[in-house]
Design a protein around this motif. Structure first.
Motif, PDB file in Angstrom:
ATOM      1  N   VAL A   1     -83.048  46.385   9.227  1.00 54.72           N
ATOM      2  CA  VAL A   1     -81.846  45.561   9.134  1.00 54.72           C
ATOM      3  C   VAL A   1     -81.579  45.172   7.681  1.00 54.72           C
ATOM      4  CG1 VAL A   1     -80.796  43.349   9.771  1.00 54.72           C
ATOM      5  CG2 VAL A   1     -82.053  44.667  11.469  1.00 54.72           C
ATOM      6  N   SER A   2     -80.349  45.365   7.242  1.00 50.42           N
ATOM      7  CA  SER A   2     -79.919  44.951   5.909  1.00 50.42           C
ATOM      8  C   SER A   2     -79.095  43.679   6.042  1.00 50.42           C
ATOM      9  CB  SER A   2     -79.075  46.059   5.264  1.00 50.42           C
ATOM     10  OG  SER A   2     -78.490  45.622   4.058  1.00 50.42           O
ATOM     11  N   VAL A   3     -79.424  42.646   5.257  1.00 53.75           N
ATOM     12  CA  VAL A   3     -78.753  41.354   5.363  1.00 53.75           C
ATOM     13  C   VAL A   3     -78.019  41.020   4.069  1.00 53.75           C
ATOM     14  CG1 VAL A   3     -79.014  38.897   5.853  1.00 53.75           C
ATOM     15  CG2 VAL A   3     -80.530  40.547   6.963  1.00 53.75           C
ATOM     16  N   GLU A   4     -76.769  40.605   4.201  1.00 52.76           N
ATOM     17  CA  GLU A   4     -75.964  40.123   3.081  1.00 52.76           C
ATOM     18  C   GLU A   4     -75.708  38.641   3.290  1.00 52.76           C
ATOM     19  OE1 GLU A   4     -74.023  40.607  -0.556  1.00 52.76           O
ATOM     20  OE2 GLU A   4     -74.936  42.231   0.596  1.00 52.76           O
ATOM     21  N   VAL A   5     -76.020  37.814   2.295  1.00 47.90           N
ATOM     22  CA  VAL A   5     -75.827  36.367   2.417  1.00 47.90           C
ATOM     23  C   VAL A   5     -74.500  35.970   1.766  1.00 47.90           C
ATOM     24  CG1 VAL A   5     -76.752  34.083   1.876  1.00 47.90           C
ATOM     25  CG2 VAL A   5     -78.319  35.972   2.414  1.00 47.90           C
ATOM     26  N   VAL A   6     -73.706  35.201   2.500  1.00 45.56           N
ATOM     27  CA  VAL A   6     -72.414  34.704   2.014  1.00 45.56           C
ATOM     28  C   VAL A   6     -72.482  33.188   1.931  1.00 45.56           C
ATOM     29  CG1 VAL A   6     -69.959  34.441   2.521  1.00 45.56           C
ATOM     30  CG2 VAL A   6     -71.097  36.628   2.959  1.00 45.56           C
ATOM     31  N   THR A   7     -72.198  32.643   0.745  1.00 41.27           N
ATOM     32  CA  THR A   7     -72.179  31.193   0.545  1.00 41.27           C
ATOM     33  C   THR A   7     -70.732  30.717   0.539  1.00 41.27           C
ATOM     34  OG1 THR A   7     -74.203  31.332  -0.784  1.00 41.27           O
ATOM     35  CG2 THR A   7     -72.914  29.304  -0.954  1.00 41.27           C
ATOM     36  N   LEU A   8     -70.341  29.962   1.565  1.00 39.43           N
ATOM     37  CA  LEU A   8     -68.944  29.556   1.680  1.00 39.43           C
ATOM     38  C   LEU A   8     -68.498  28.636   0.553  1.00 39.43           C
ATOM     39  CD1 LEU A   8     -68.387  28.990   5.514  1.00 39.43           C
ATOM     40  CD2 LEU A   8     -68.006  31.034   4.118  1.00 39.43           C
ATOM     41  N   ARG A   9     -69.434  27.904  -0.034  1.00 37.69           N
ATOM     42  CA  ARG A   9     -69.082  27.017  -1.149  1.00 37.69           C
ATOM     43  C   ARG A   9     -68.385  27.790  -2.262  1.00 37.69           C
ATOM     44  NH1 ARG A   9     -71.157  25.067  -5.988  1.00 37.69           N
ATOM     45  NH2 ARG A   9     -70.899  22.819  -6.315  1.00 37.69           N
ATOM     46  N   GLU A  10     -68.815  29.019  -2.495  1.00 35.19           N
ATOM     47  CA  GLU A  10     -68.233  29.837  -3.552  1.00 35.19           C
ATOM     48  C   GLU A  10     -66.838  30.338  -3.198  1.00 35.19           C
ATOM     49  OE1 GLU A  10     -71.078  32.906  -4.106  1.00 35.19           O
ATOM     50  OE2 GLU A  10     -72.635  31.564  -4.914  1.00 35.19           O
ATOM     51  N   LEU A  11     -66.480  30.250  -1.919  1.00 34.24           N
ATOM     52  CA  LEU A  11     -65.180  30.733  -1.449  1.00 34.24           C
ATOM     53  C   LEU A  11     -64.251  29.591  -1.050  1.00 34.24           C
ATOM     54  CD1 LEU A  11     -66.519  33.587   0.847  1.00 34.24           C
ATOM     55  CD2 LEU A  11     -65.301  33.916  -1.306  1.00 34.24           C
ATOM     56  N   ALA A  12     -64.630  28.356  -1.387  1.00 32.85           N
ATOM     57  CA  ALA A  12     -63.889  27.186  -0.899  1.00 32.85           C
ATOM     58  C   ALA A  12     -62.402  27.242  -1.255  1.00 32.85           C
ATOM     59  CB  ALA A  12     -64.518  25.903  -1.435  1.00 32.85           C
ATOM     60  N   HIS A  13     -62.084  27.518  -2.515  1.00 34.50           N
ATOM     61  CA  HIS A  13     -60.681  27.553  -2.929  1.00 34.50           C
ATOM     62  C   HIS A  13     -59.937  28.699  -2.254  1.00 34.50           C
ATOM     63  CE1 HIS A  13     -61.050  24.350  -5.858  1.00 34.50           C
ATOM     64  NE2 HIS A  13     -62.147  24.915  -6.334  1.00 34.50           N
ATOM     65  N   ASP A  14     -60.595  29.833  -2.109  1.00 30.30           N
ATOM     66  CA  ASP A  14     -59.975  30.978  -1.438  1.00 30.30           C
ATOM     67  C   ASP A  14     -59.662  30.659   0.023  1.00 30.30           C
ATOM     68  OD1 ASP A  14     -60.673  33.559  -3.415  1.00 30.30           O
ATOM     69  OD2 ASP A  14     -62.111  31.911  -3.522  1.00 30.30           O
ATOM     70  N   VAL A  15     -60.592  29.966   0.684  1.00 27.46           N
ATOM     71  CA  VAL A  15     -60.396  29.609   2.093  1.00 27.46           C
ATOM     72  C   VAL A  15     -59.231  28.635   2.245  1.00 27.46           C
ATOM     73  CG1 VAL A  15     -61.433  28.435   4.076  1.00 27.46           C
ATOM     74  CG2 VAL A  15     -62.779  30.086   2.756  1.00 27.46           C
ATOM     75  N   VAL A  16     -59.171  27.621   1.373  1.00 28.99           N
ATOM     76  CA  VAL A  16     -58.075  26.650   1.432  1.00 28.99           C
ATOM     77  C   VAL A  16     -56.735  27.334   1.174  1.00 28.99           C
ATOM     78  CG1 VAL A  16     -57.062  24.609   0.349  1.00 28.99           C
ATOM     79  CG2 VAL A  16     -59.515  24.672   0.835  1.00 28.99           C
ATOM     80  N   ASP A  17     -56.687  28.206   0.161  1.00 26.86           N
ATOM     81  CA  ASP A  17     -55.447  28.914  -0.150  1.00 26.86           C
ATOM     82  C   ASP A  17     -54.993  29.772   1.034  1.00 26.86           C
ATOM     83  OD1 ASP A  17     -55.391  27.786  -2.649  1.00 26.86           O
ATOM     84  OD2 ASP A  17     -56.192  29.554  -3.694  1.00 26.86           O
ATOM     85  N   ALA A  18     -55.949  30.446   1.682  1.00 28.07           N
ATOM     86  CA  ALA A  18     -55.613  31.280   2.834  1.00 28.07           C
ATOM     87  C   ALA A  18     -55.118  30.438   4.006  1.00 28.07           C
ATOM     88  CB  ALA A  18     -56.822  32.113   3.253  1.00 28.07           C
ATOM     89  N   THR A  19     -55.686  29.248   4.148  1.00 27.25           N
ATOM     90  CA  THR A  19     -55.250  28.339   5.207  1.00 27.25           C
ATOM     91  C   THR A  19     -53.797  27.911   4.974  1.00 27.25           C
ATOM     92  OG1 THR A  19     -57.504  27.504   5.507  1.00 27.25           O
ATOM     93  CG2 THR A  19     -55.721  26.144   6.366  1.00 27.25           C
ATOM     94  N   LEU A  20     -53.445  27.660   3.719  1.00 25.45           N
ATOM     95  CA  LEU A  20     -52.096  27.173   3.397  1.00 25.45           C
ATOM     96  C   LEU A  20     -51.056  28.291   3.362  1.00 25.45           C
ATOM     97  CD1 LEU A  20     -52.987  24.637   0.547  1.00 25.45           C
ATOM     98  CD2 LEU A  20     -52.441  24.121   2.938  1.00 25.45           C
ATOM     99  N   THR A  21     -51.455  29.482   2.915  1.00 31.09           N
ATOM    100  CA  THR A  21     -50.485  30.566   2.723  1.00 31.09           C
ATOM    101  C   THR A  21     -50.501  31.611   3.827  1.00 31.09           C
ATOM    102  OG1 THR A  21     -52.013  31.959   1.449  1.00 31.09           O
ATOM    103  CG2 THR A  21     -50.745  30.296   0.230  1.00 31.09           C
ATOM    104  N   GLY A  22     -51.613  31.698   4.541  1.00 34.06           N
ATOM    105  CA  GLY A  22     -51.736  32.732   5.559  1.00 34.06           C
ATOM    106  C   GLY A  22     -52.194  34.069   5.012  1.00 34.06           C
ATOM    107  N   PHE A  23     -52.520  34.116   3.711  1.00 32.55           N
ATOM    108  CA  PHE A  23     -52.966  35.364   3.086  1.00 32.55           C
ATOM    109  C   PHE A  23     -54.314  35.147   2.393  1.00 32.55           C
ATOM    110  CE2 PHE A  23     -48.333  35.544   3.199  1.00 32.55           C
ATOM    111  CZ  PHE A  23     -48.126  36.780   3.810  1.00 32.55           C
ATOM    112  N   ALA A  24     -55.241  36.055   2.651  1.00 35.55           N
ATOM    113  CA  ALA A  24     -56.571  35.974   2.030  1.00 35.55           C
ATOM    114  C   ALA A  24     -56.551  36.634   0.663  1.00 35.55           C
ATOM    115  CB  ALA A  24     -57.606  36.640   2.920  1.00 35.55           C
ATOM    116  N   SER A  25     -57.250  36.035  -0.290  1.00 41.11           N
ATOM    117  CA  SER A  25     -57.429  36.646  -1.600  1.00 41.11           C
ATOM    118  C   SER A  25     -58.276  37.903  -1.433  1.00 41.11           C
ATOM    119  CB  SER A  25     -58.126  35.672  -2.545  1.00 41.11           C
ATOM    120  OG  SER A  25     -59.460  35.445  -2.108  1.00 41.11           O
ATOM    121  N   PRO A  26     -58.221  38.818  -2.400  1.00 35.81           N
ATOM    122  CA  PRO A  26     -59.069  40.022  -2.305  1.00 35.81           C
ATOM    123  C   PRO A  26     -60.544  39.700  -2.108  1.00 35.81           C
ATOM    124  CG  PRO A  26     -57.436  40.299  -4.027  1.00 35.81           C
ATOM    125  CD  PRO A  26     -57.327  38.867  -3.569  1.00 35.81           C
ATOM    126  N   ARG A  27     -61.033  38.656  -2.804  1.00 34.81           N
ATOM    127  CA  ARG A  27     -62.443  38.285  -2.668  1.00 34.81           C
ATOM    128  C   ARG A  27     -62.756  37.812  -1.260  1.00 34.81           C
ATOM    129  NH1 ARG A  27     -65.599  33.632  -6.121  1.00 34.81           N
ATOM    130  NH2 ARG A  27     -63.961  32.337  -5.218  1.00 34.81           N
TER     131      ARG A  27
END
Length: 201
Positions: free
Chosen positions: A35-61
């Protein structure tokens, strides 16, 4: 190669939530070498998540992460618990994800908190969310309070980690849940005693 994404929603740079996620990843690695595991830290994506919530579009990252989660064979999800539930960043991440992204996907749920009073949050908050998303949640959730990182609670925490990752590994291998009717859950462990007895004077 079987792929797993570990999502950690700790809000500080060094958090017990990330520590728990790392322990789960290490345990899964011992039980499922392929099994190969990739760890994602949501703290690093906080601004991207908020922007996607407001605009409906996800950033490339953010879109790369969403695509990675959708393509993964399984998930490990670890979040802190505040006032009996997960933080808004955690919920917002899954809000911007496609509703069918984790249908039928094996998911291990984990949570951390400052007190064992939050120990039911996995069943009362996290399981309903992933039931709605139609994920296949492993039977054992892993909760860790401050008590569980000390010498008294550590053995019981390690036992829960090994049991939960064993269940995830068996689901990923297509061999069931890794549990049997003979498995025992120790209601008299130090963790449960700390909940029942409350803080020591």
């Amino acid at each position: 190669m079987t792929t797993v994404v570990a999502i950690t929603a700790g809000l500080s740079e060094t958090s017990s939530t990330r520590l728990l996620a790392d322990r789960l990843v290490e345990s899964l690695g011992r039980q499922a070498a392929d099994v190969s595991v990739e760890v994602v830290t949501l703290r690093e994506l906080a601004h991207d998540v908020v922007d996607a919530t407001l605009t409906g579009f996800a950033s490339p990252r953010l879109q790369d992460v969403l695509d990675m989660v959708t393509a993964a064979d399984g998930l490990i999800v670890a979040t802190p618990i505040y006032k009996a539930s997960y933080p808004g960043l955690f919920k917002s991440f899954f809000d911007v994800m496609d509703t069918d992204a984790v249908i039928g996907k094996p998911v291990l749920l984990a949570a951390t908190a400052g007190t064992a009073r939050h120990s039911l949050a996995i069943d009362h908050s996290l399981r309903p969310l992933f039931a709605y998303l139609q994920a296949l949640v492993v039977p054992t959730g892993v909760f860790a309070s401050t008590h569980d990182w000390g010498s008294e609670g550590a053995p019981a925490l390690e036992q829960r980690i090994e049991r939960a990752t064993g269940e995830l590994a068996s689901l990923l291998a297509g061999t069931g849940t890794g549990r049997s009717r003979d498995d025992e859950f120790d209601l008299f462990s130090e963790t449960f005693r700390s909940i029942a007895e409350g803080p020591k004077a």
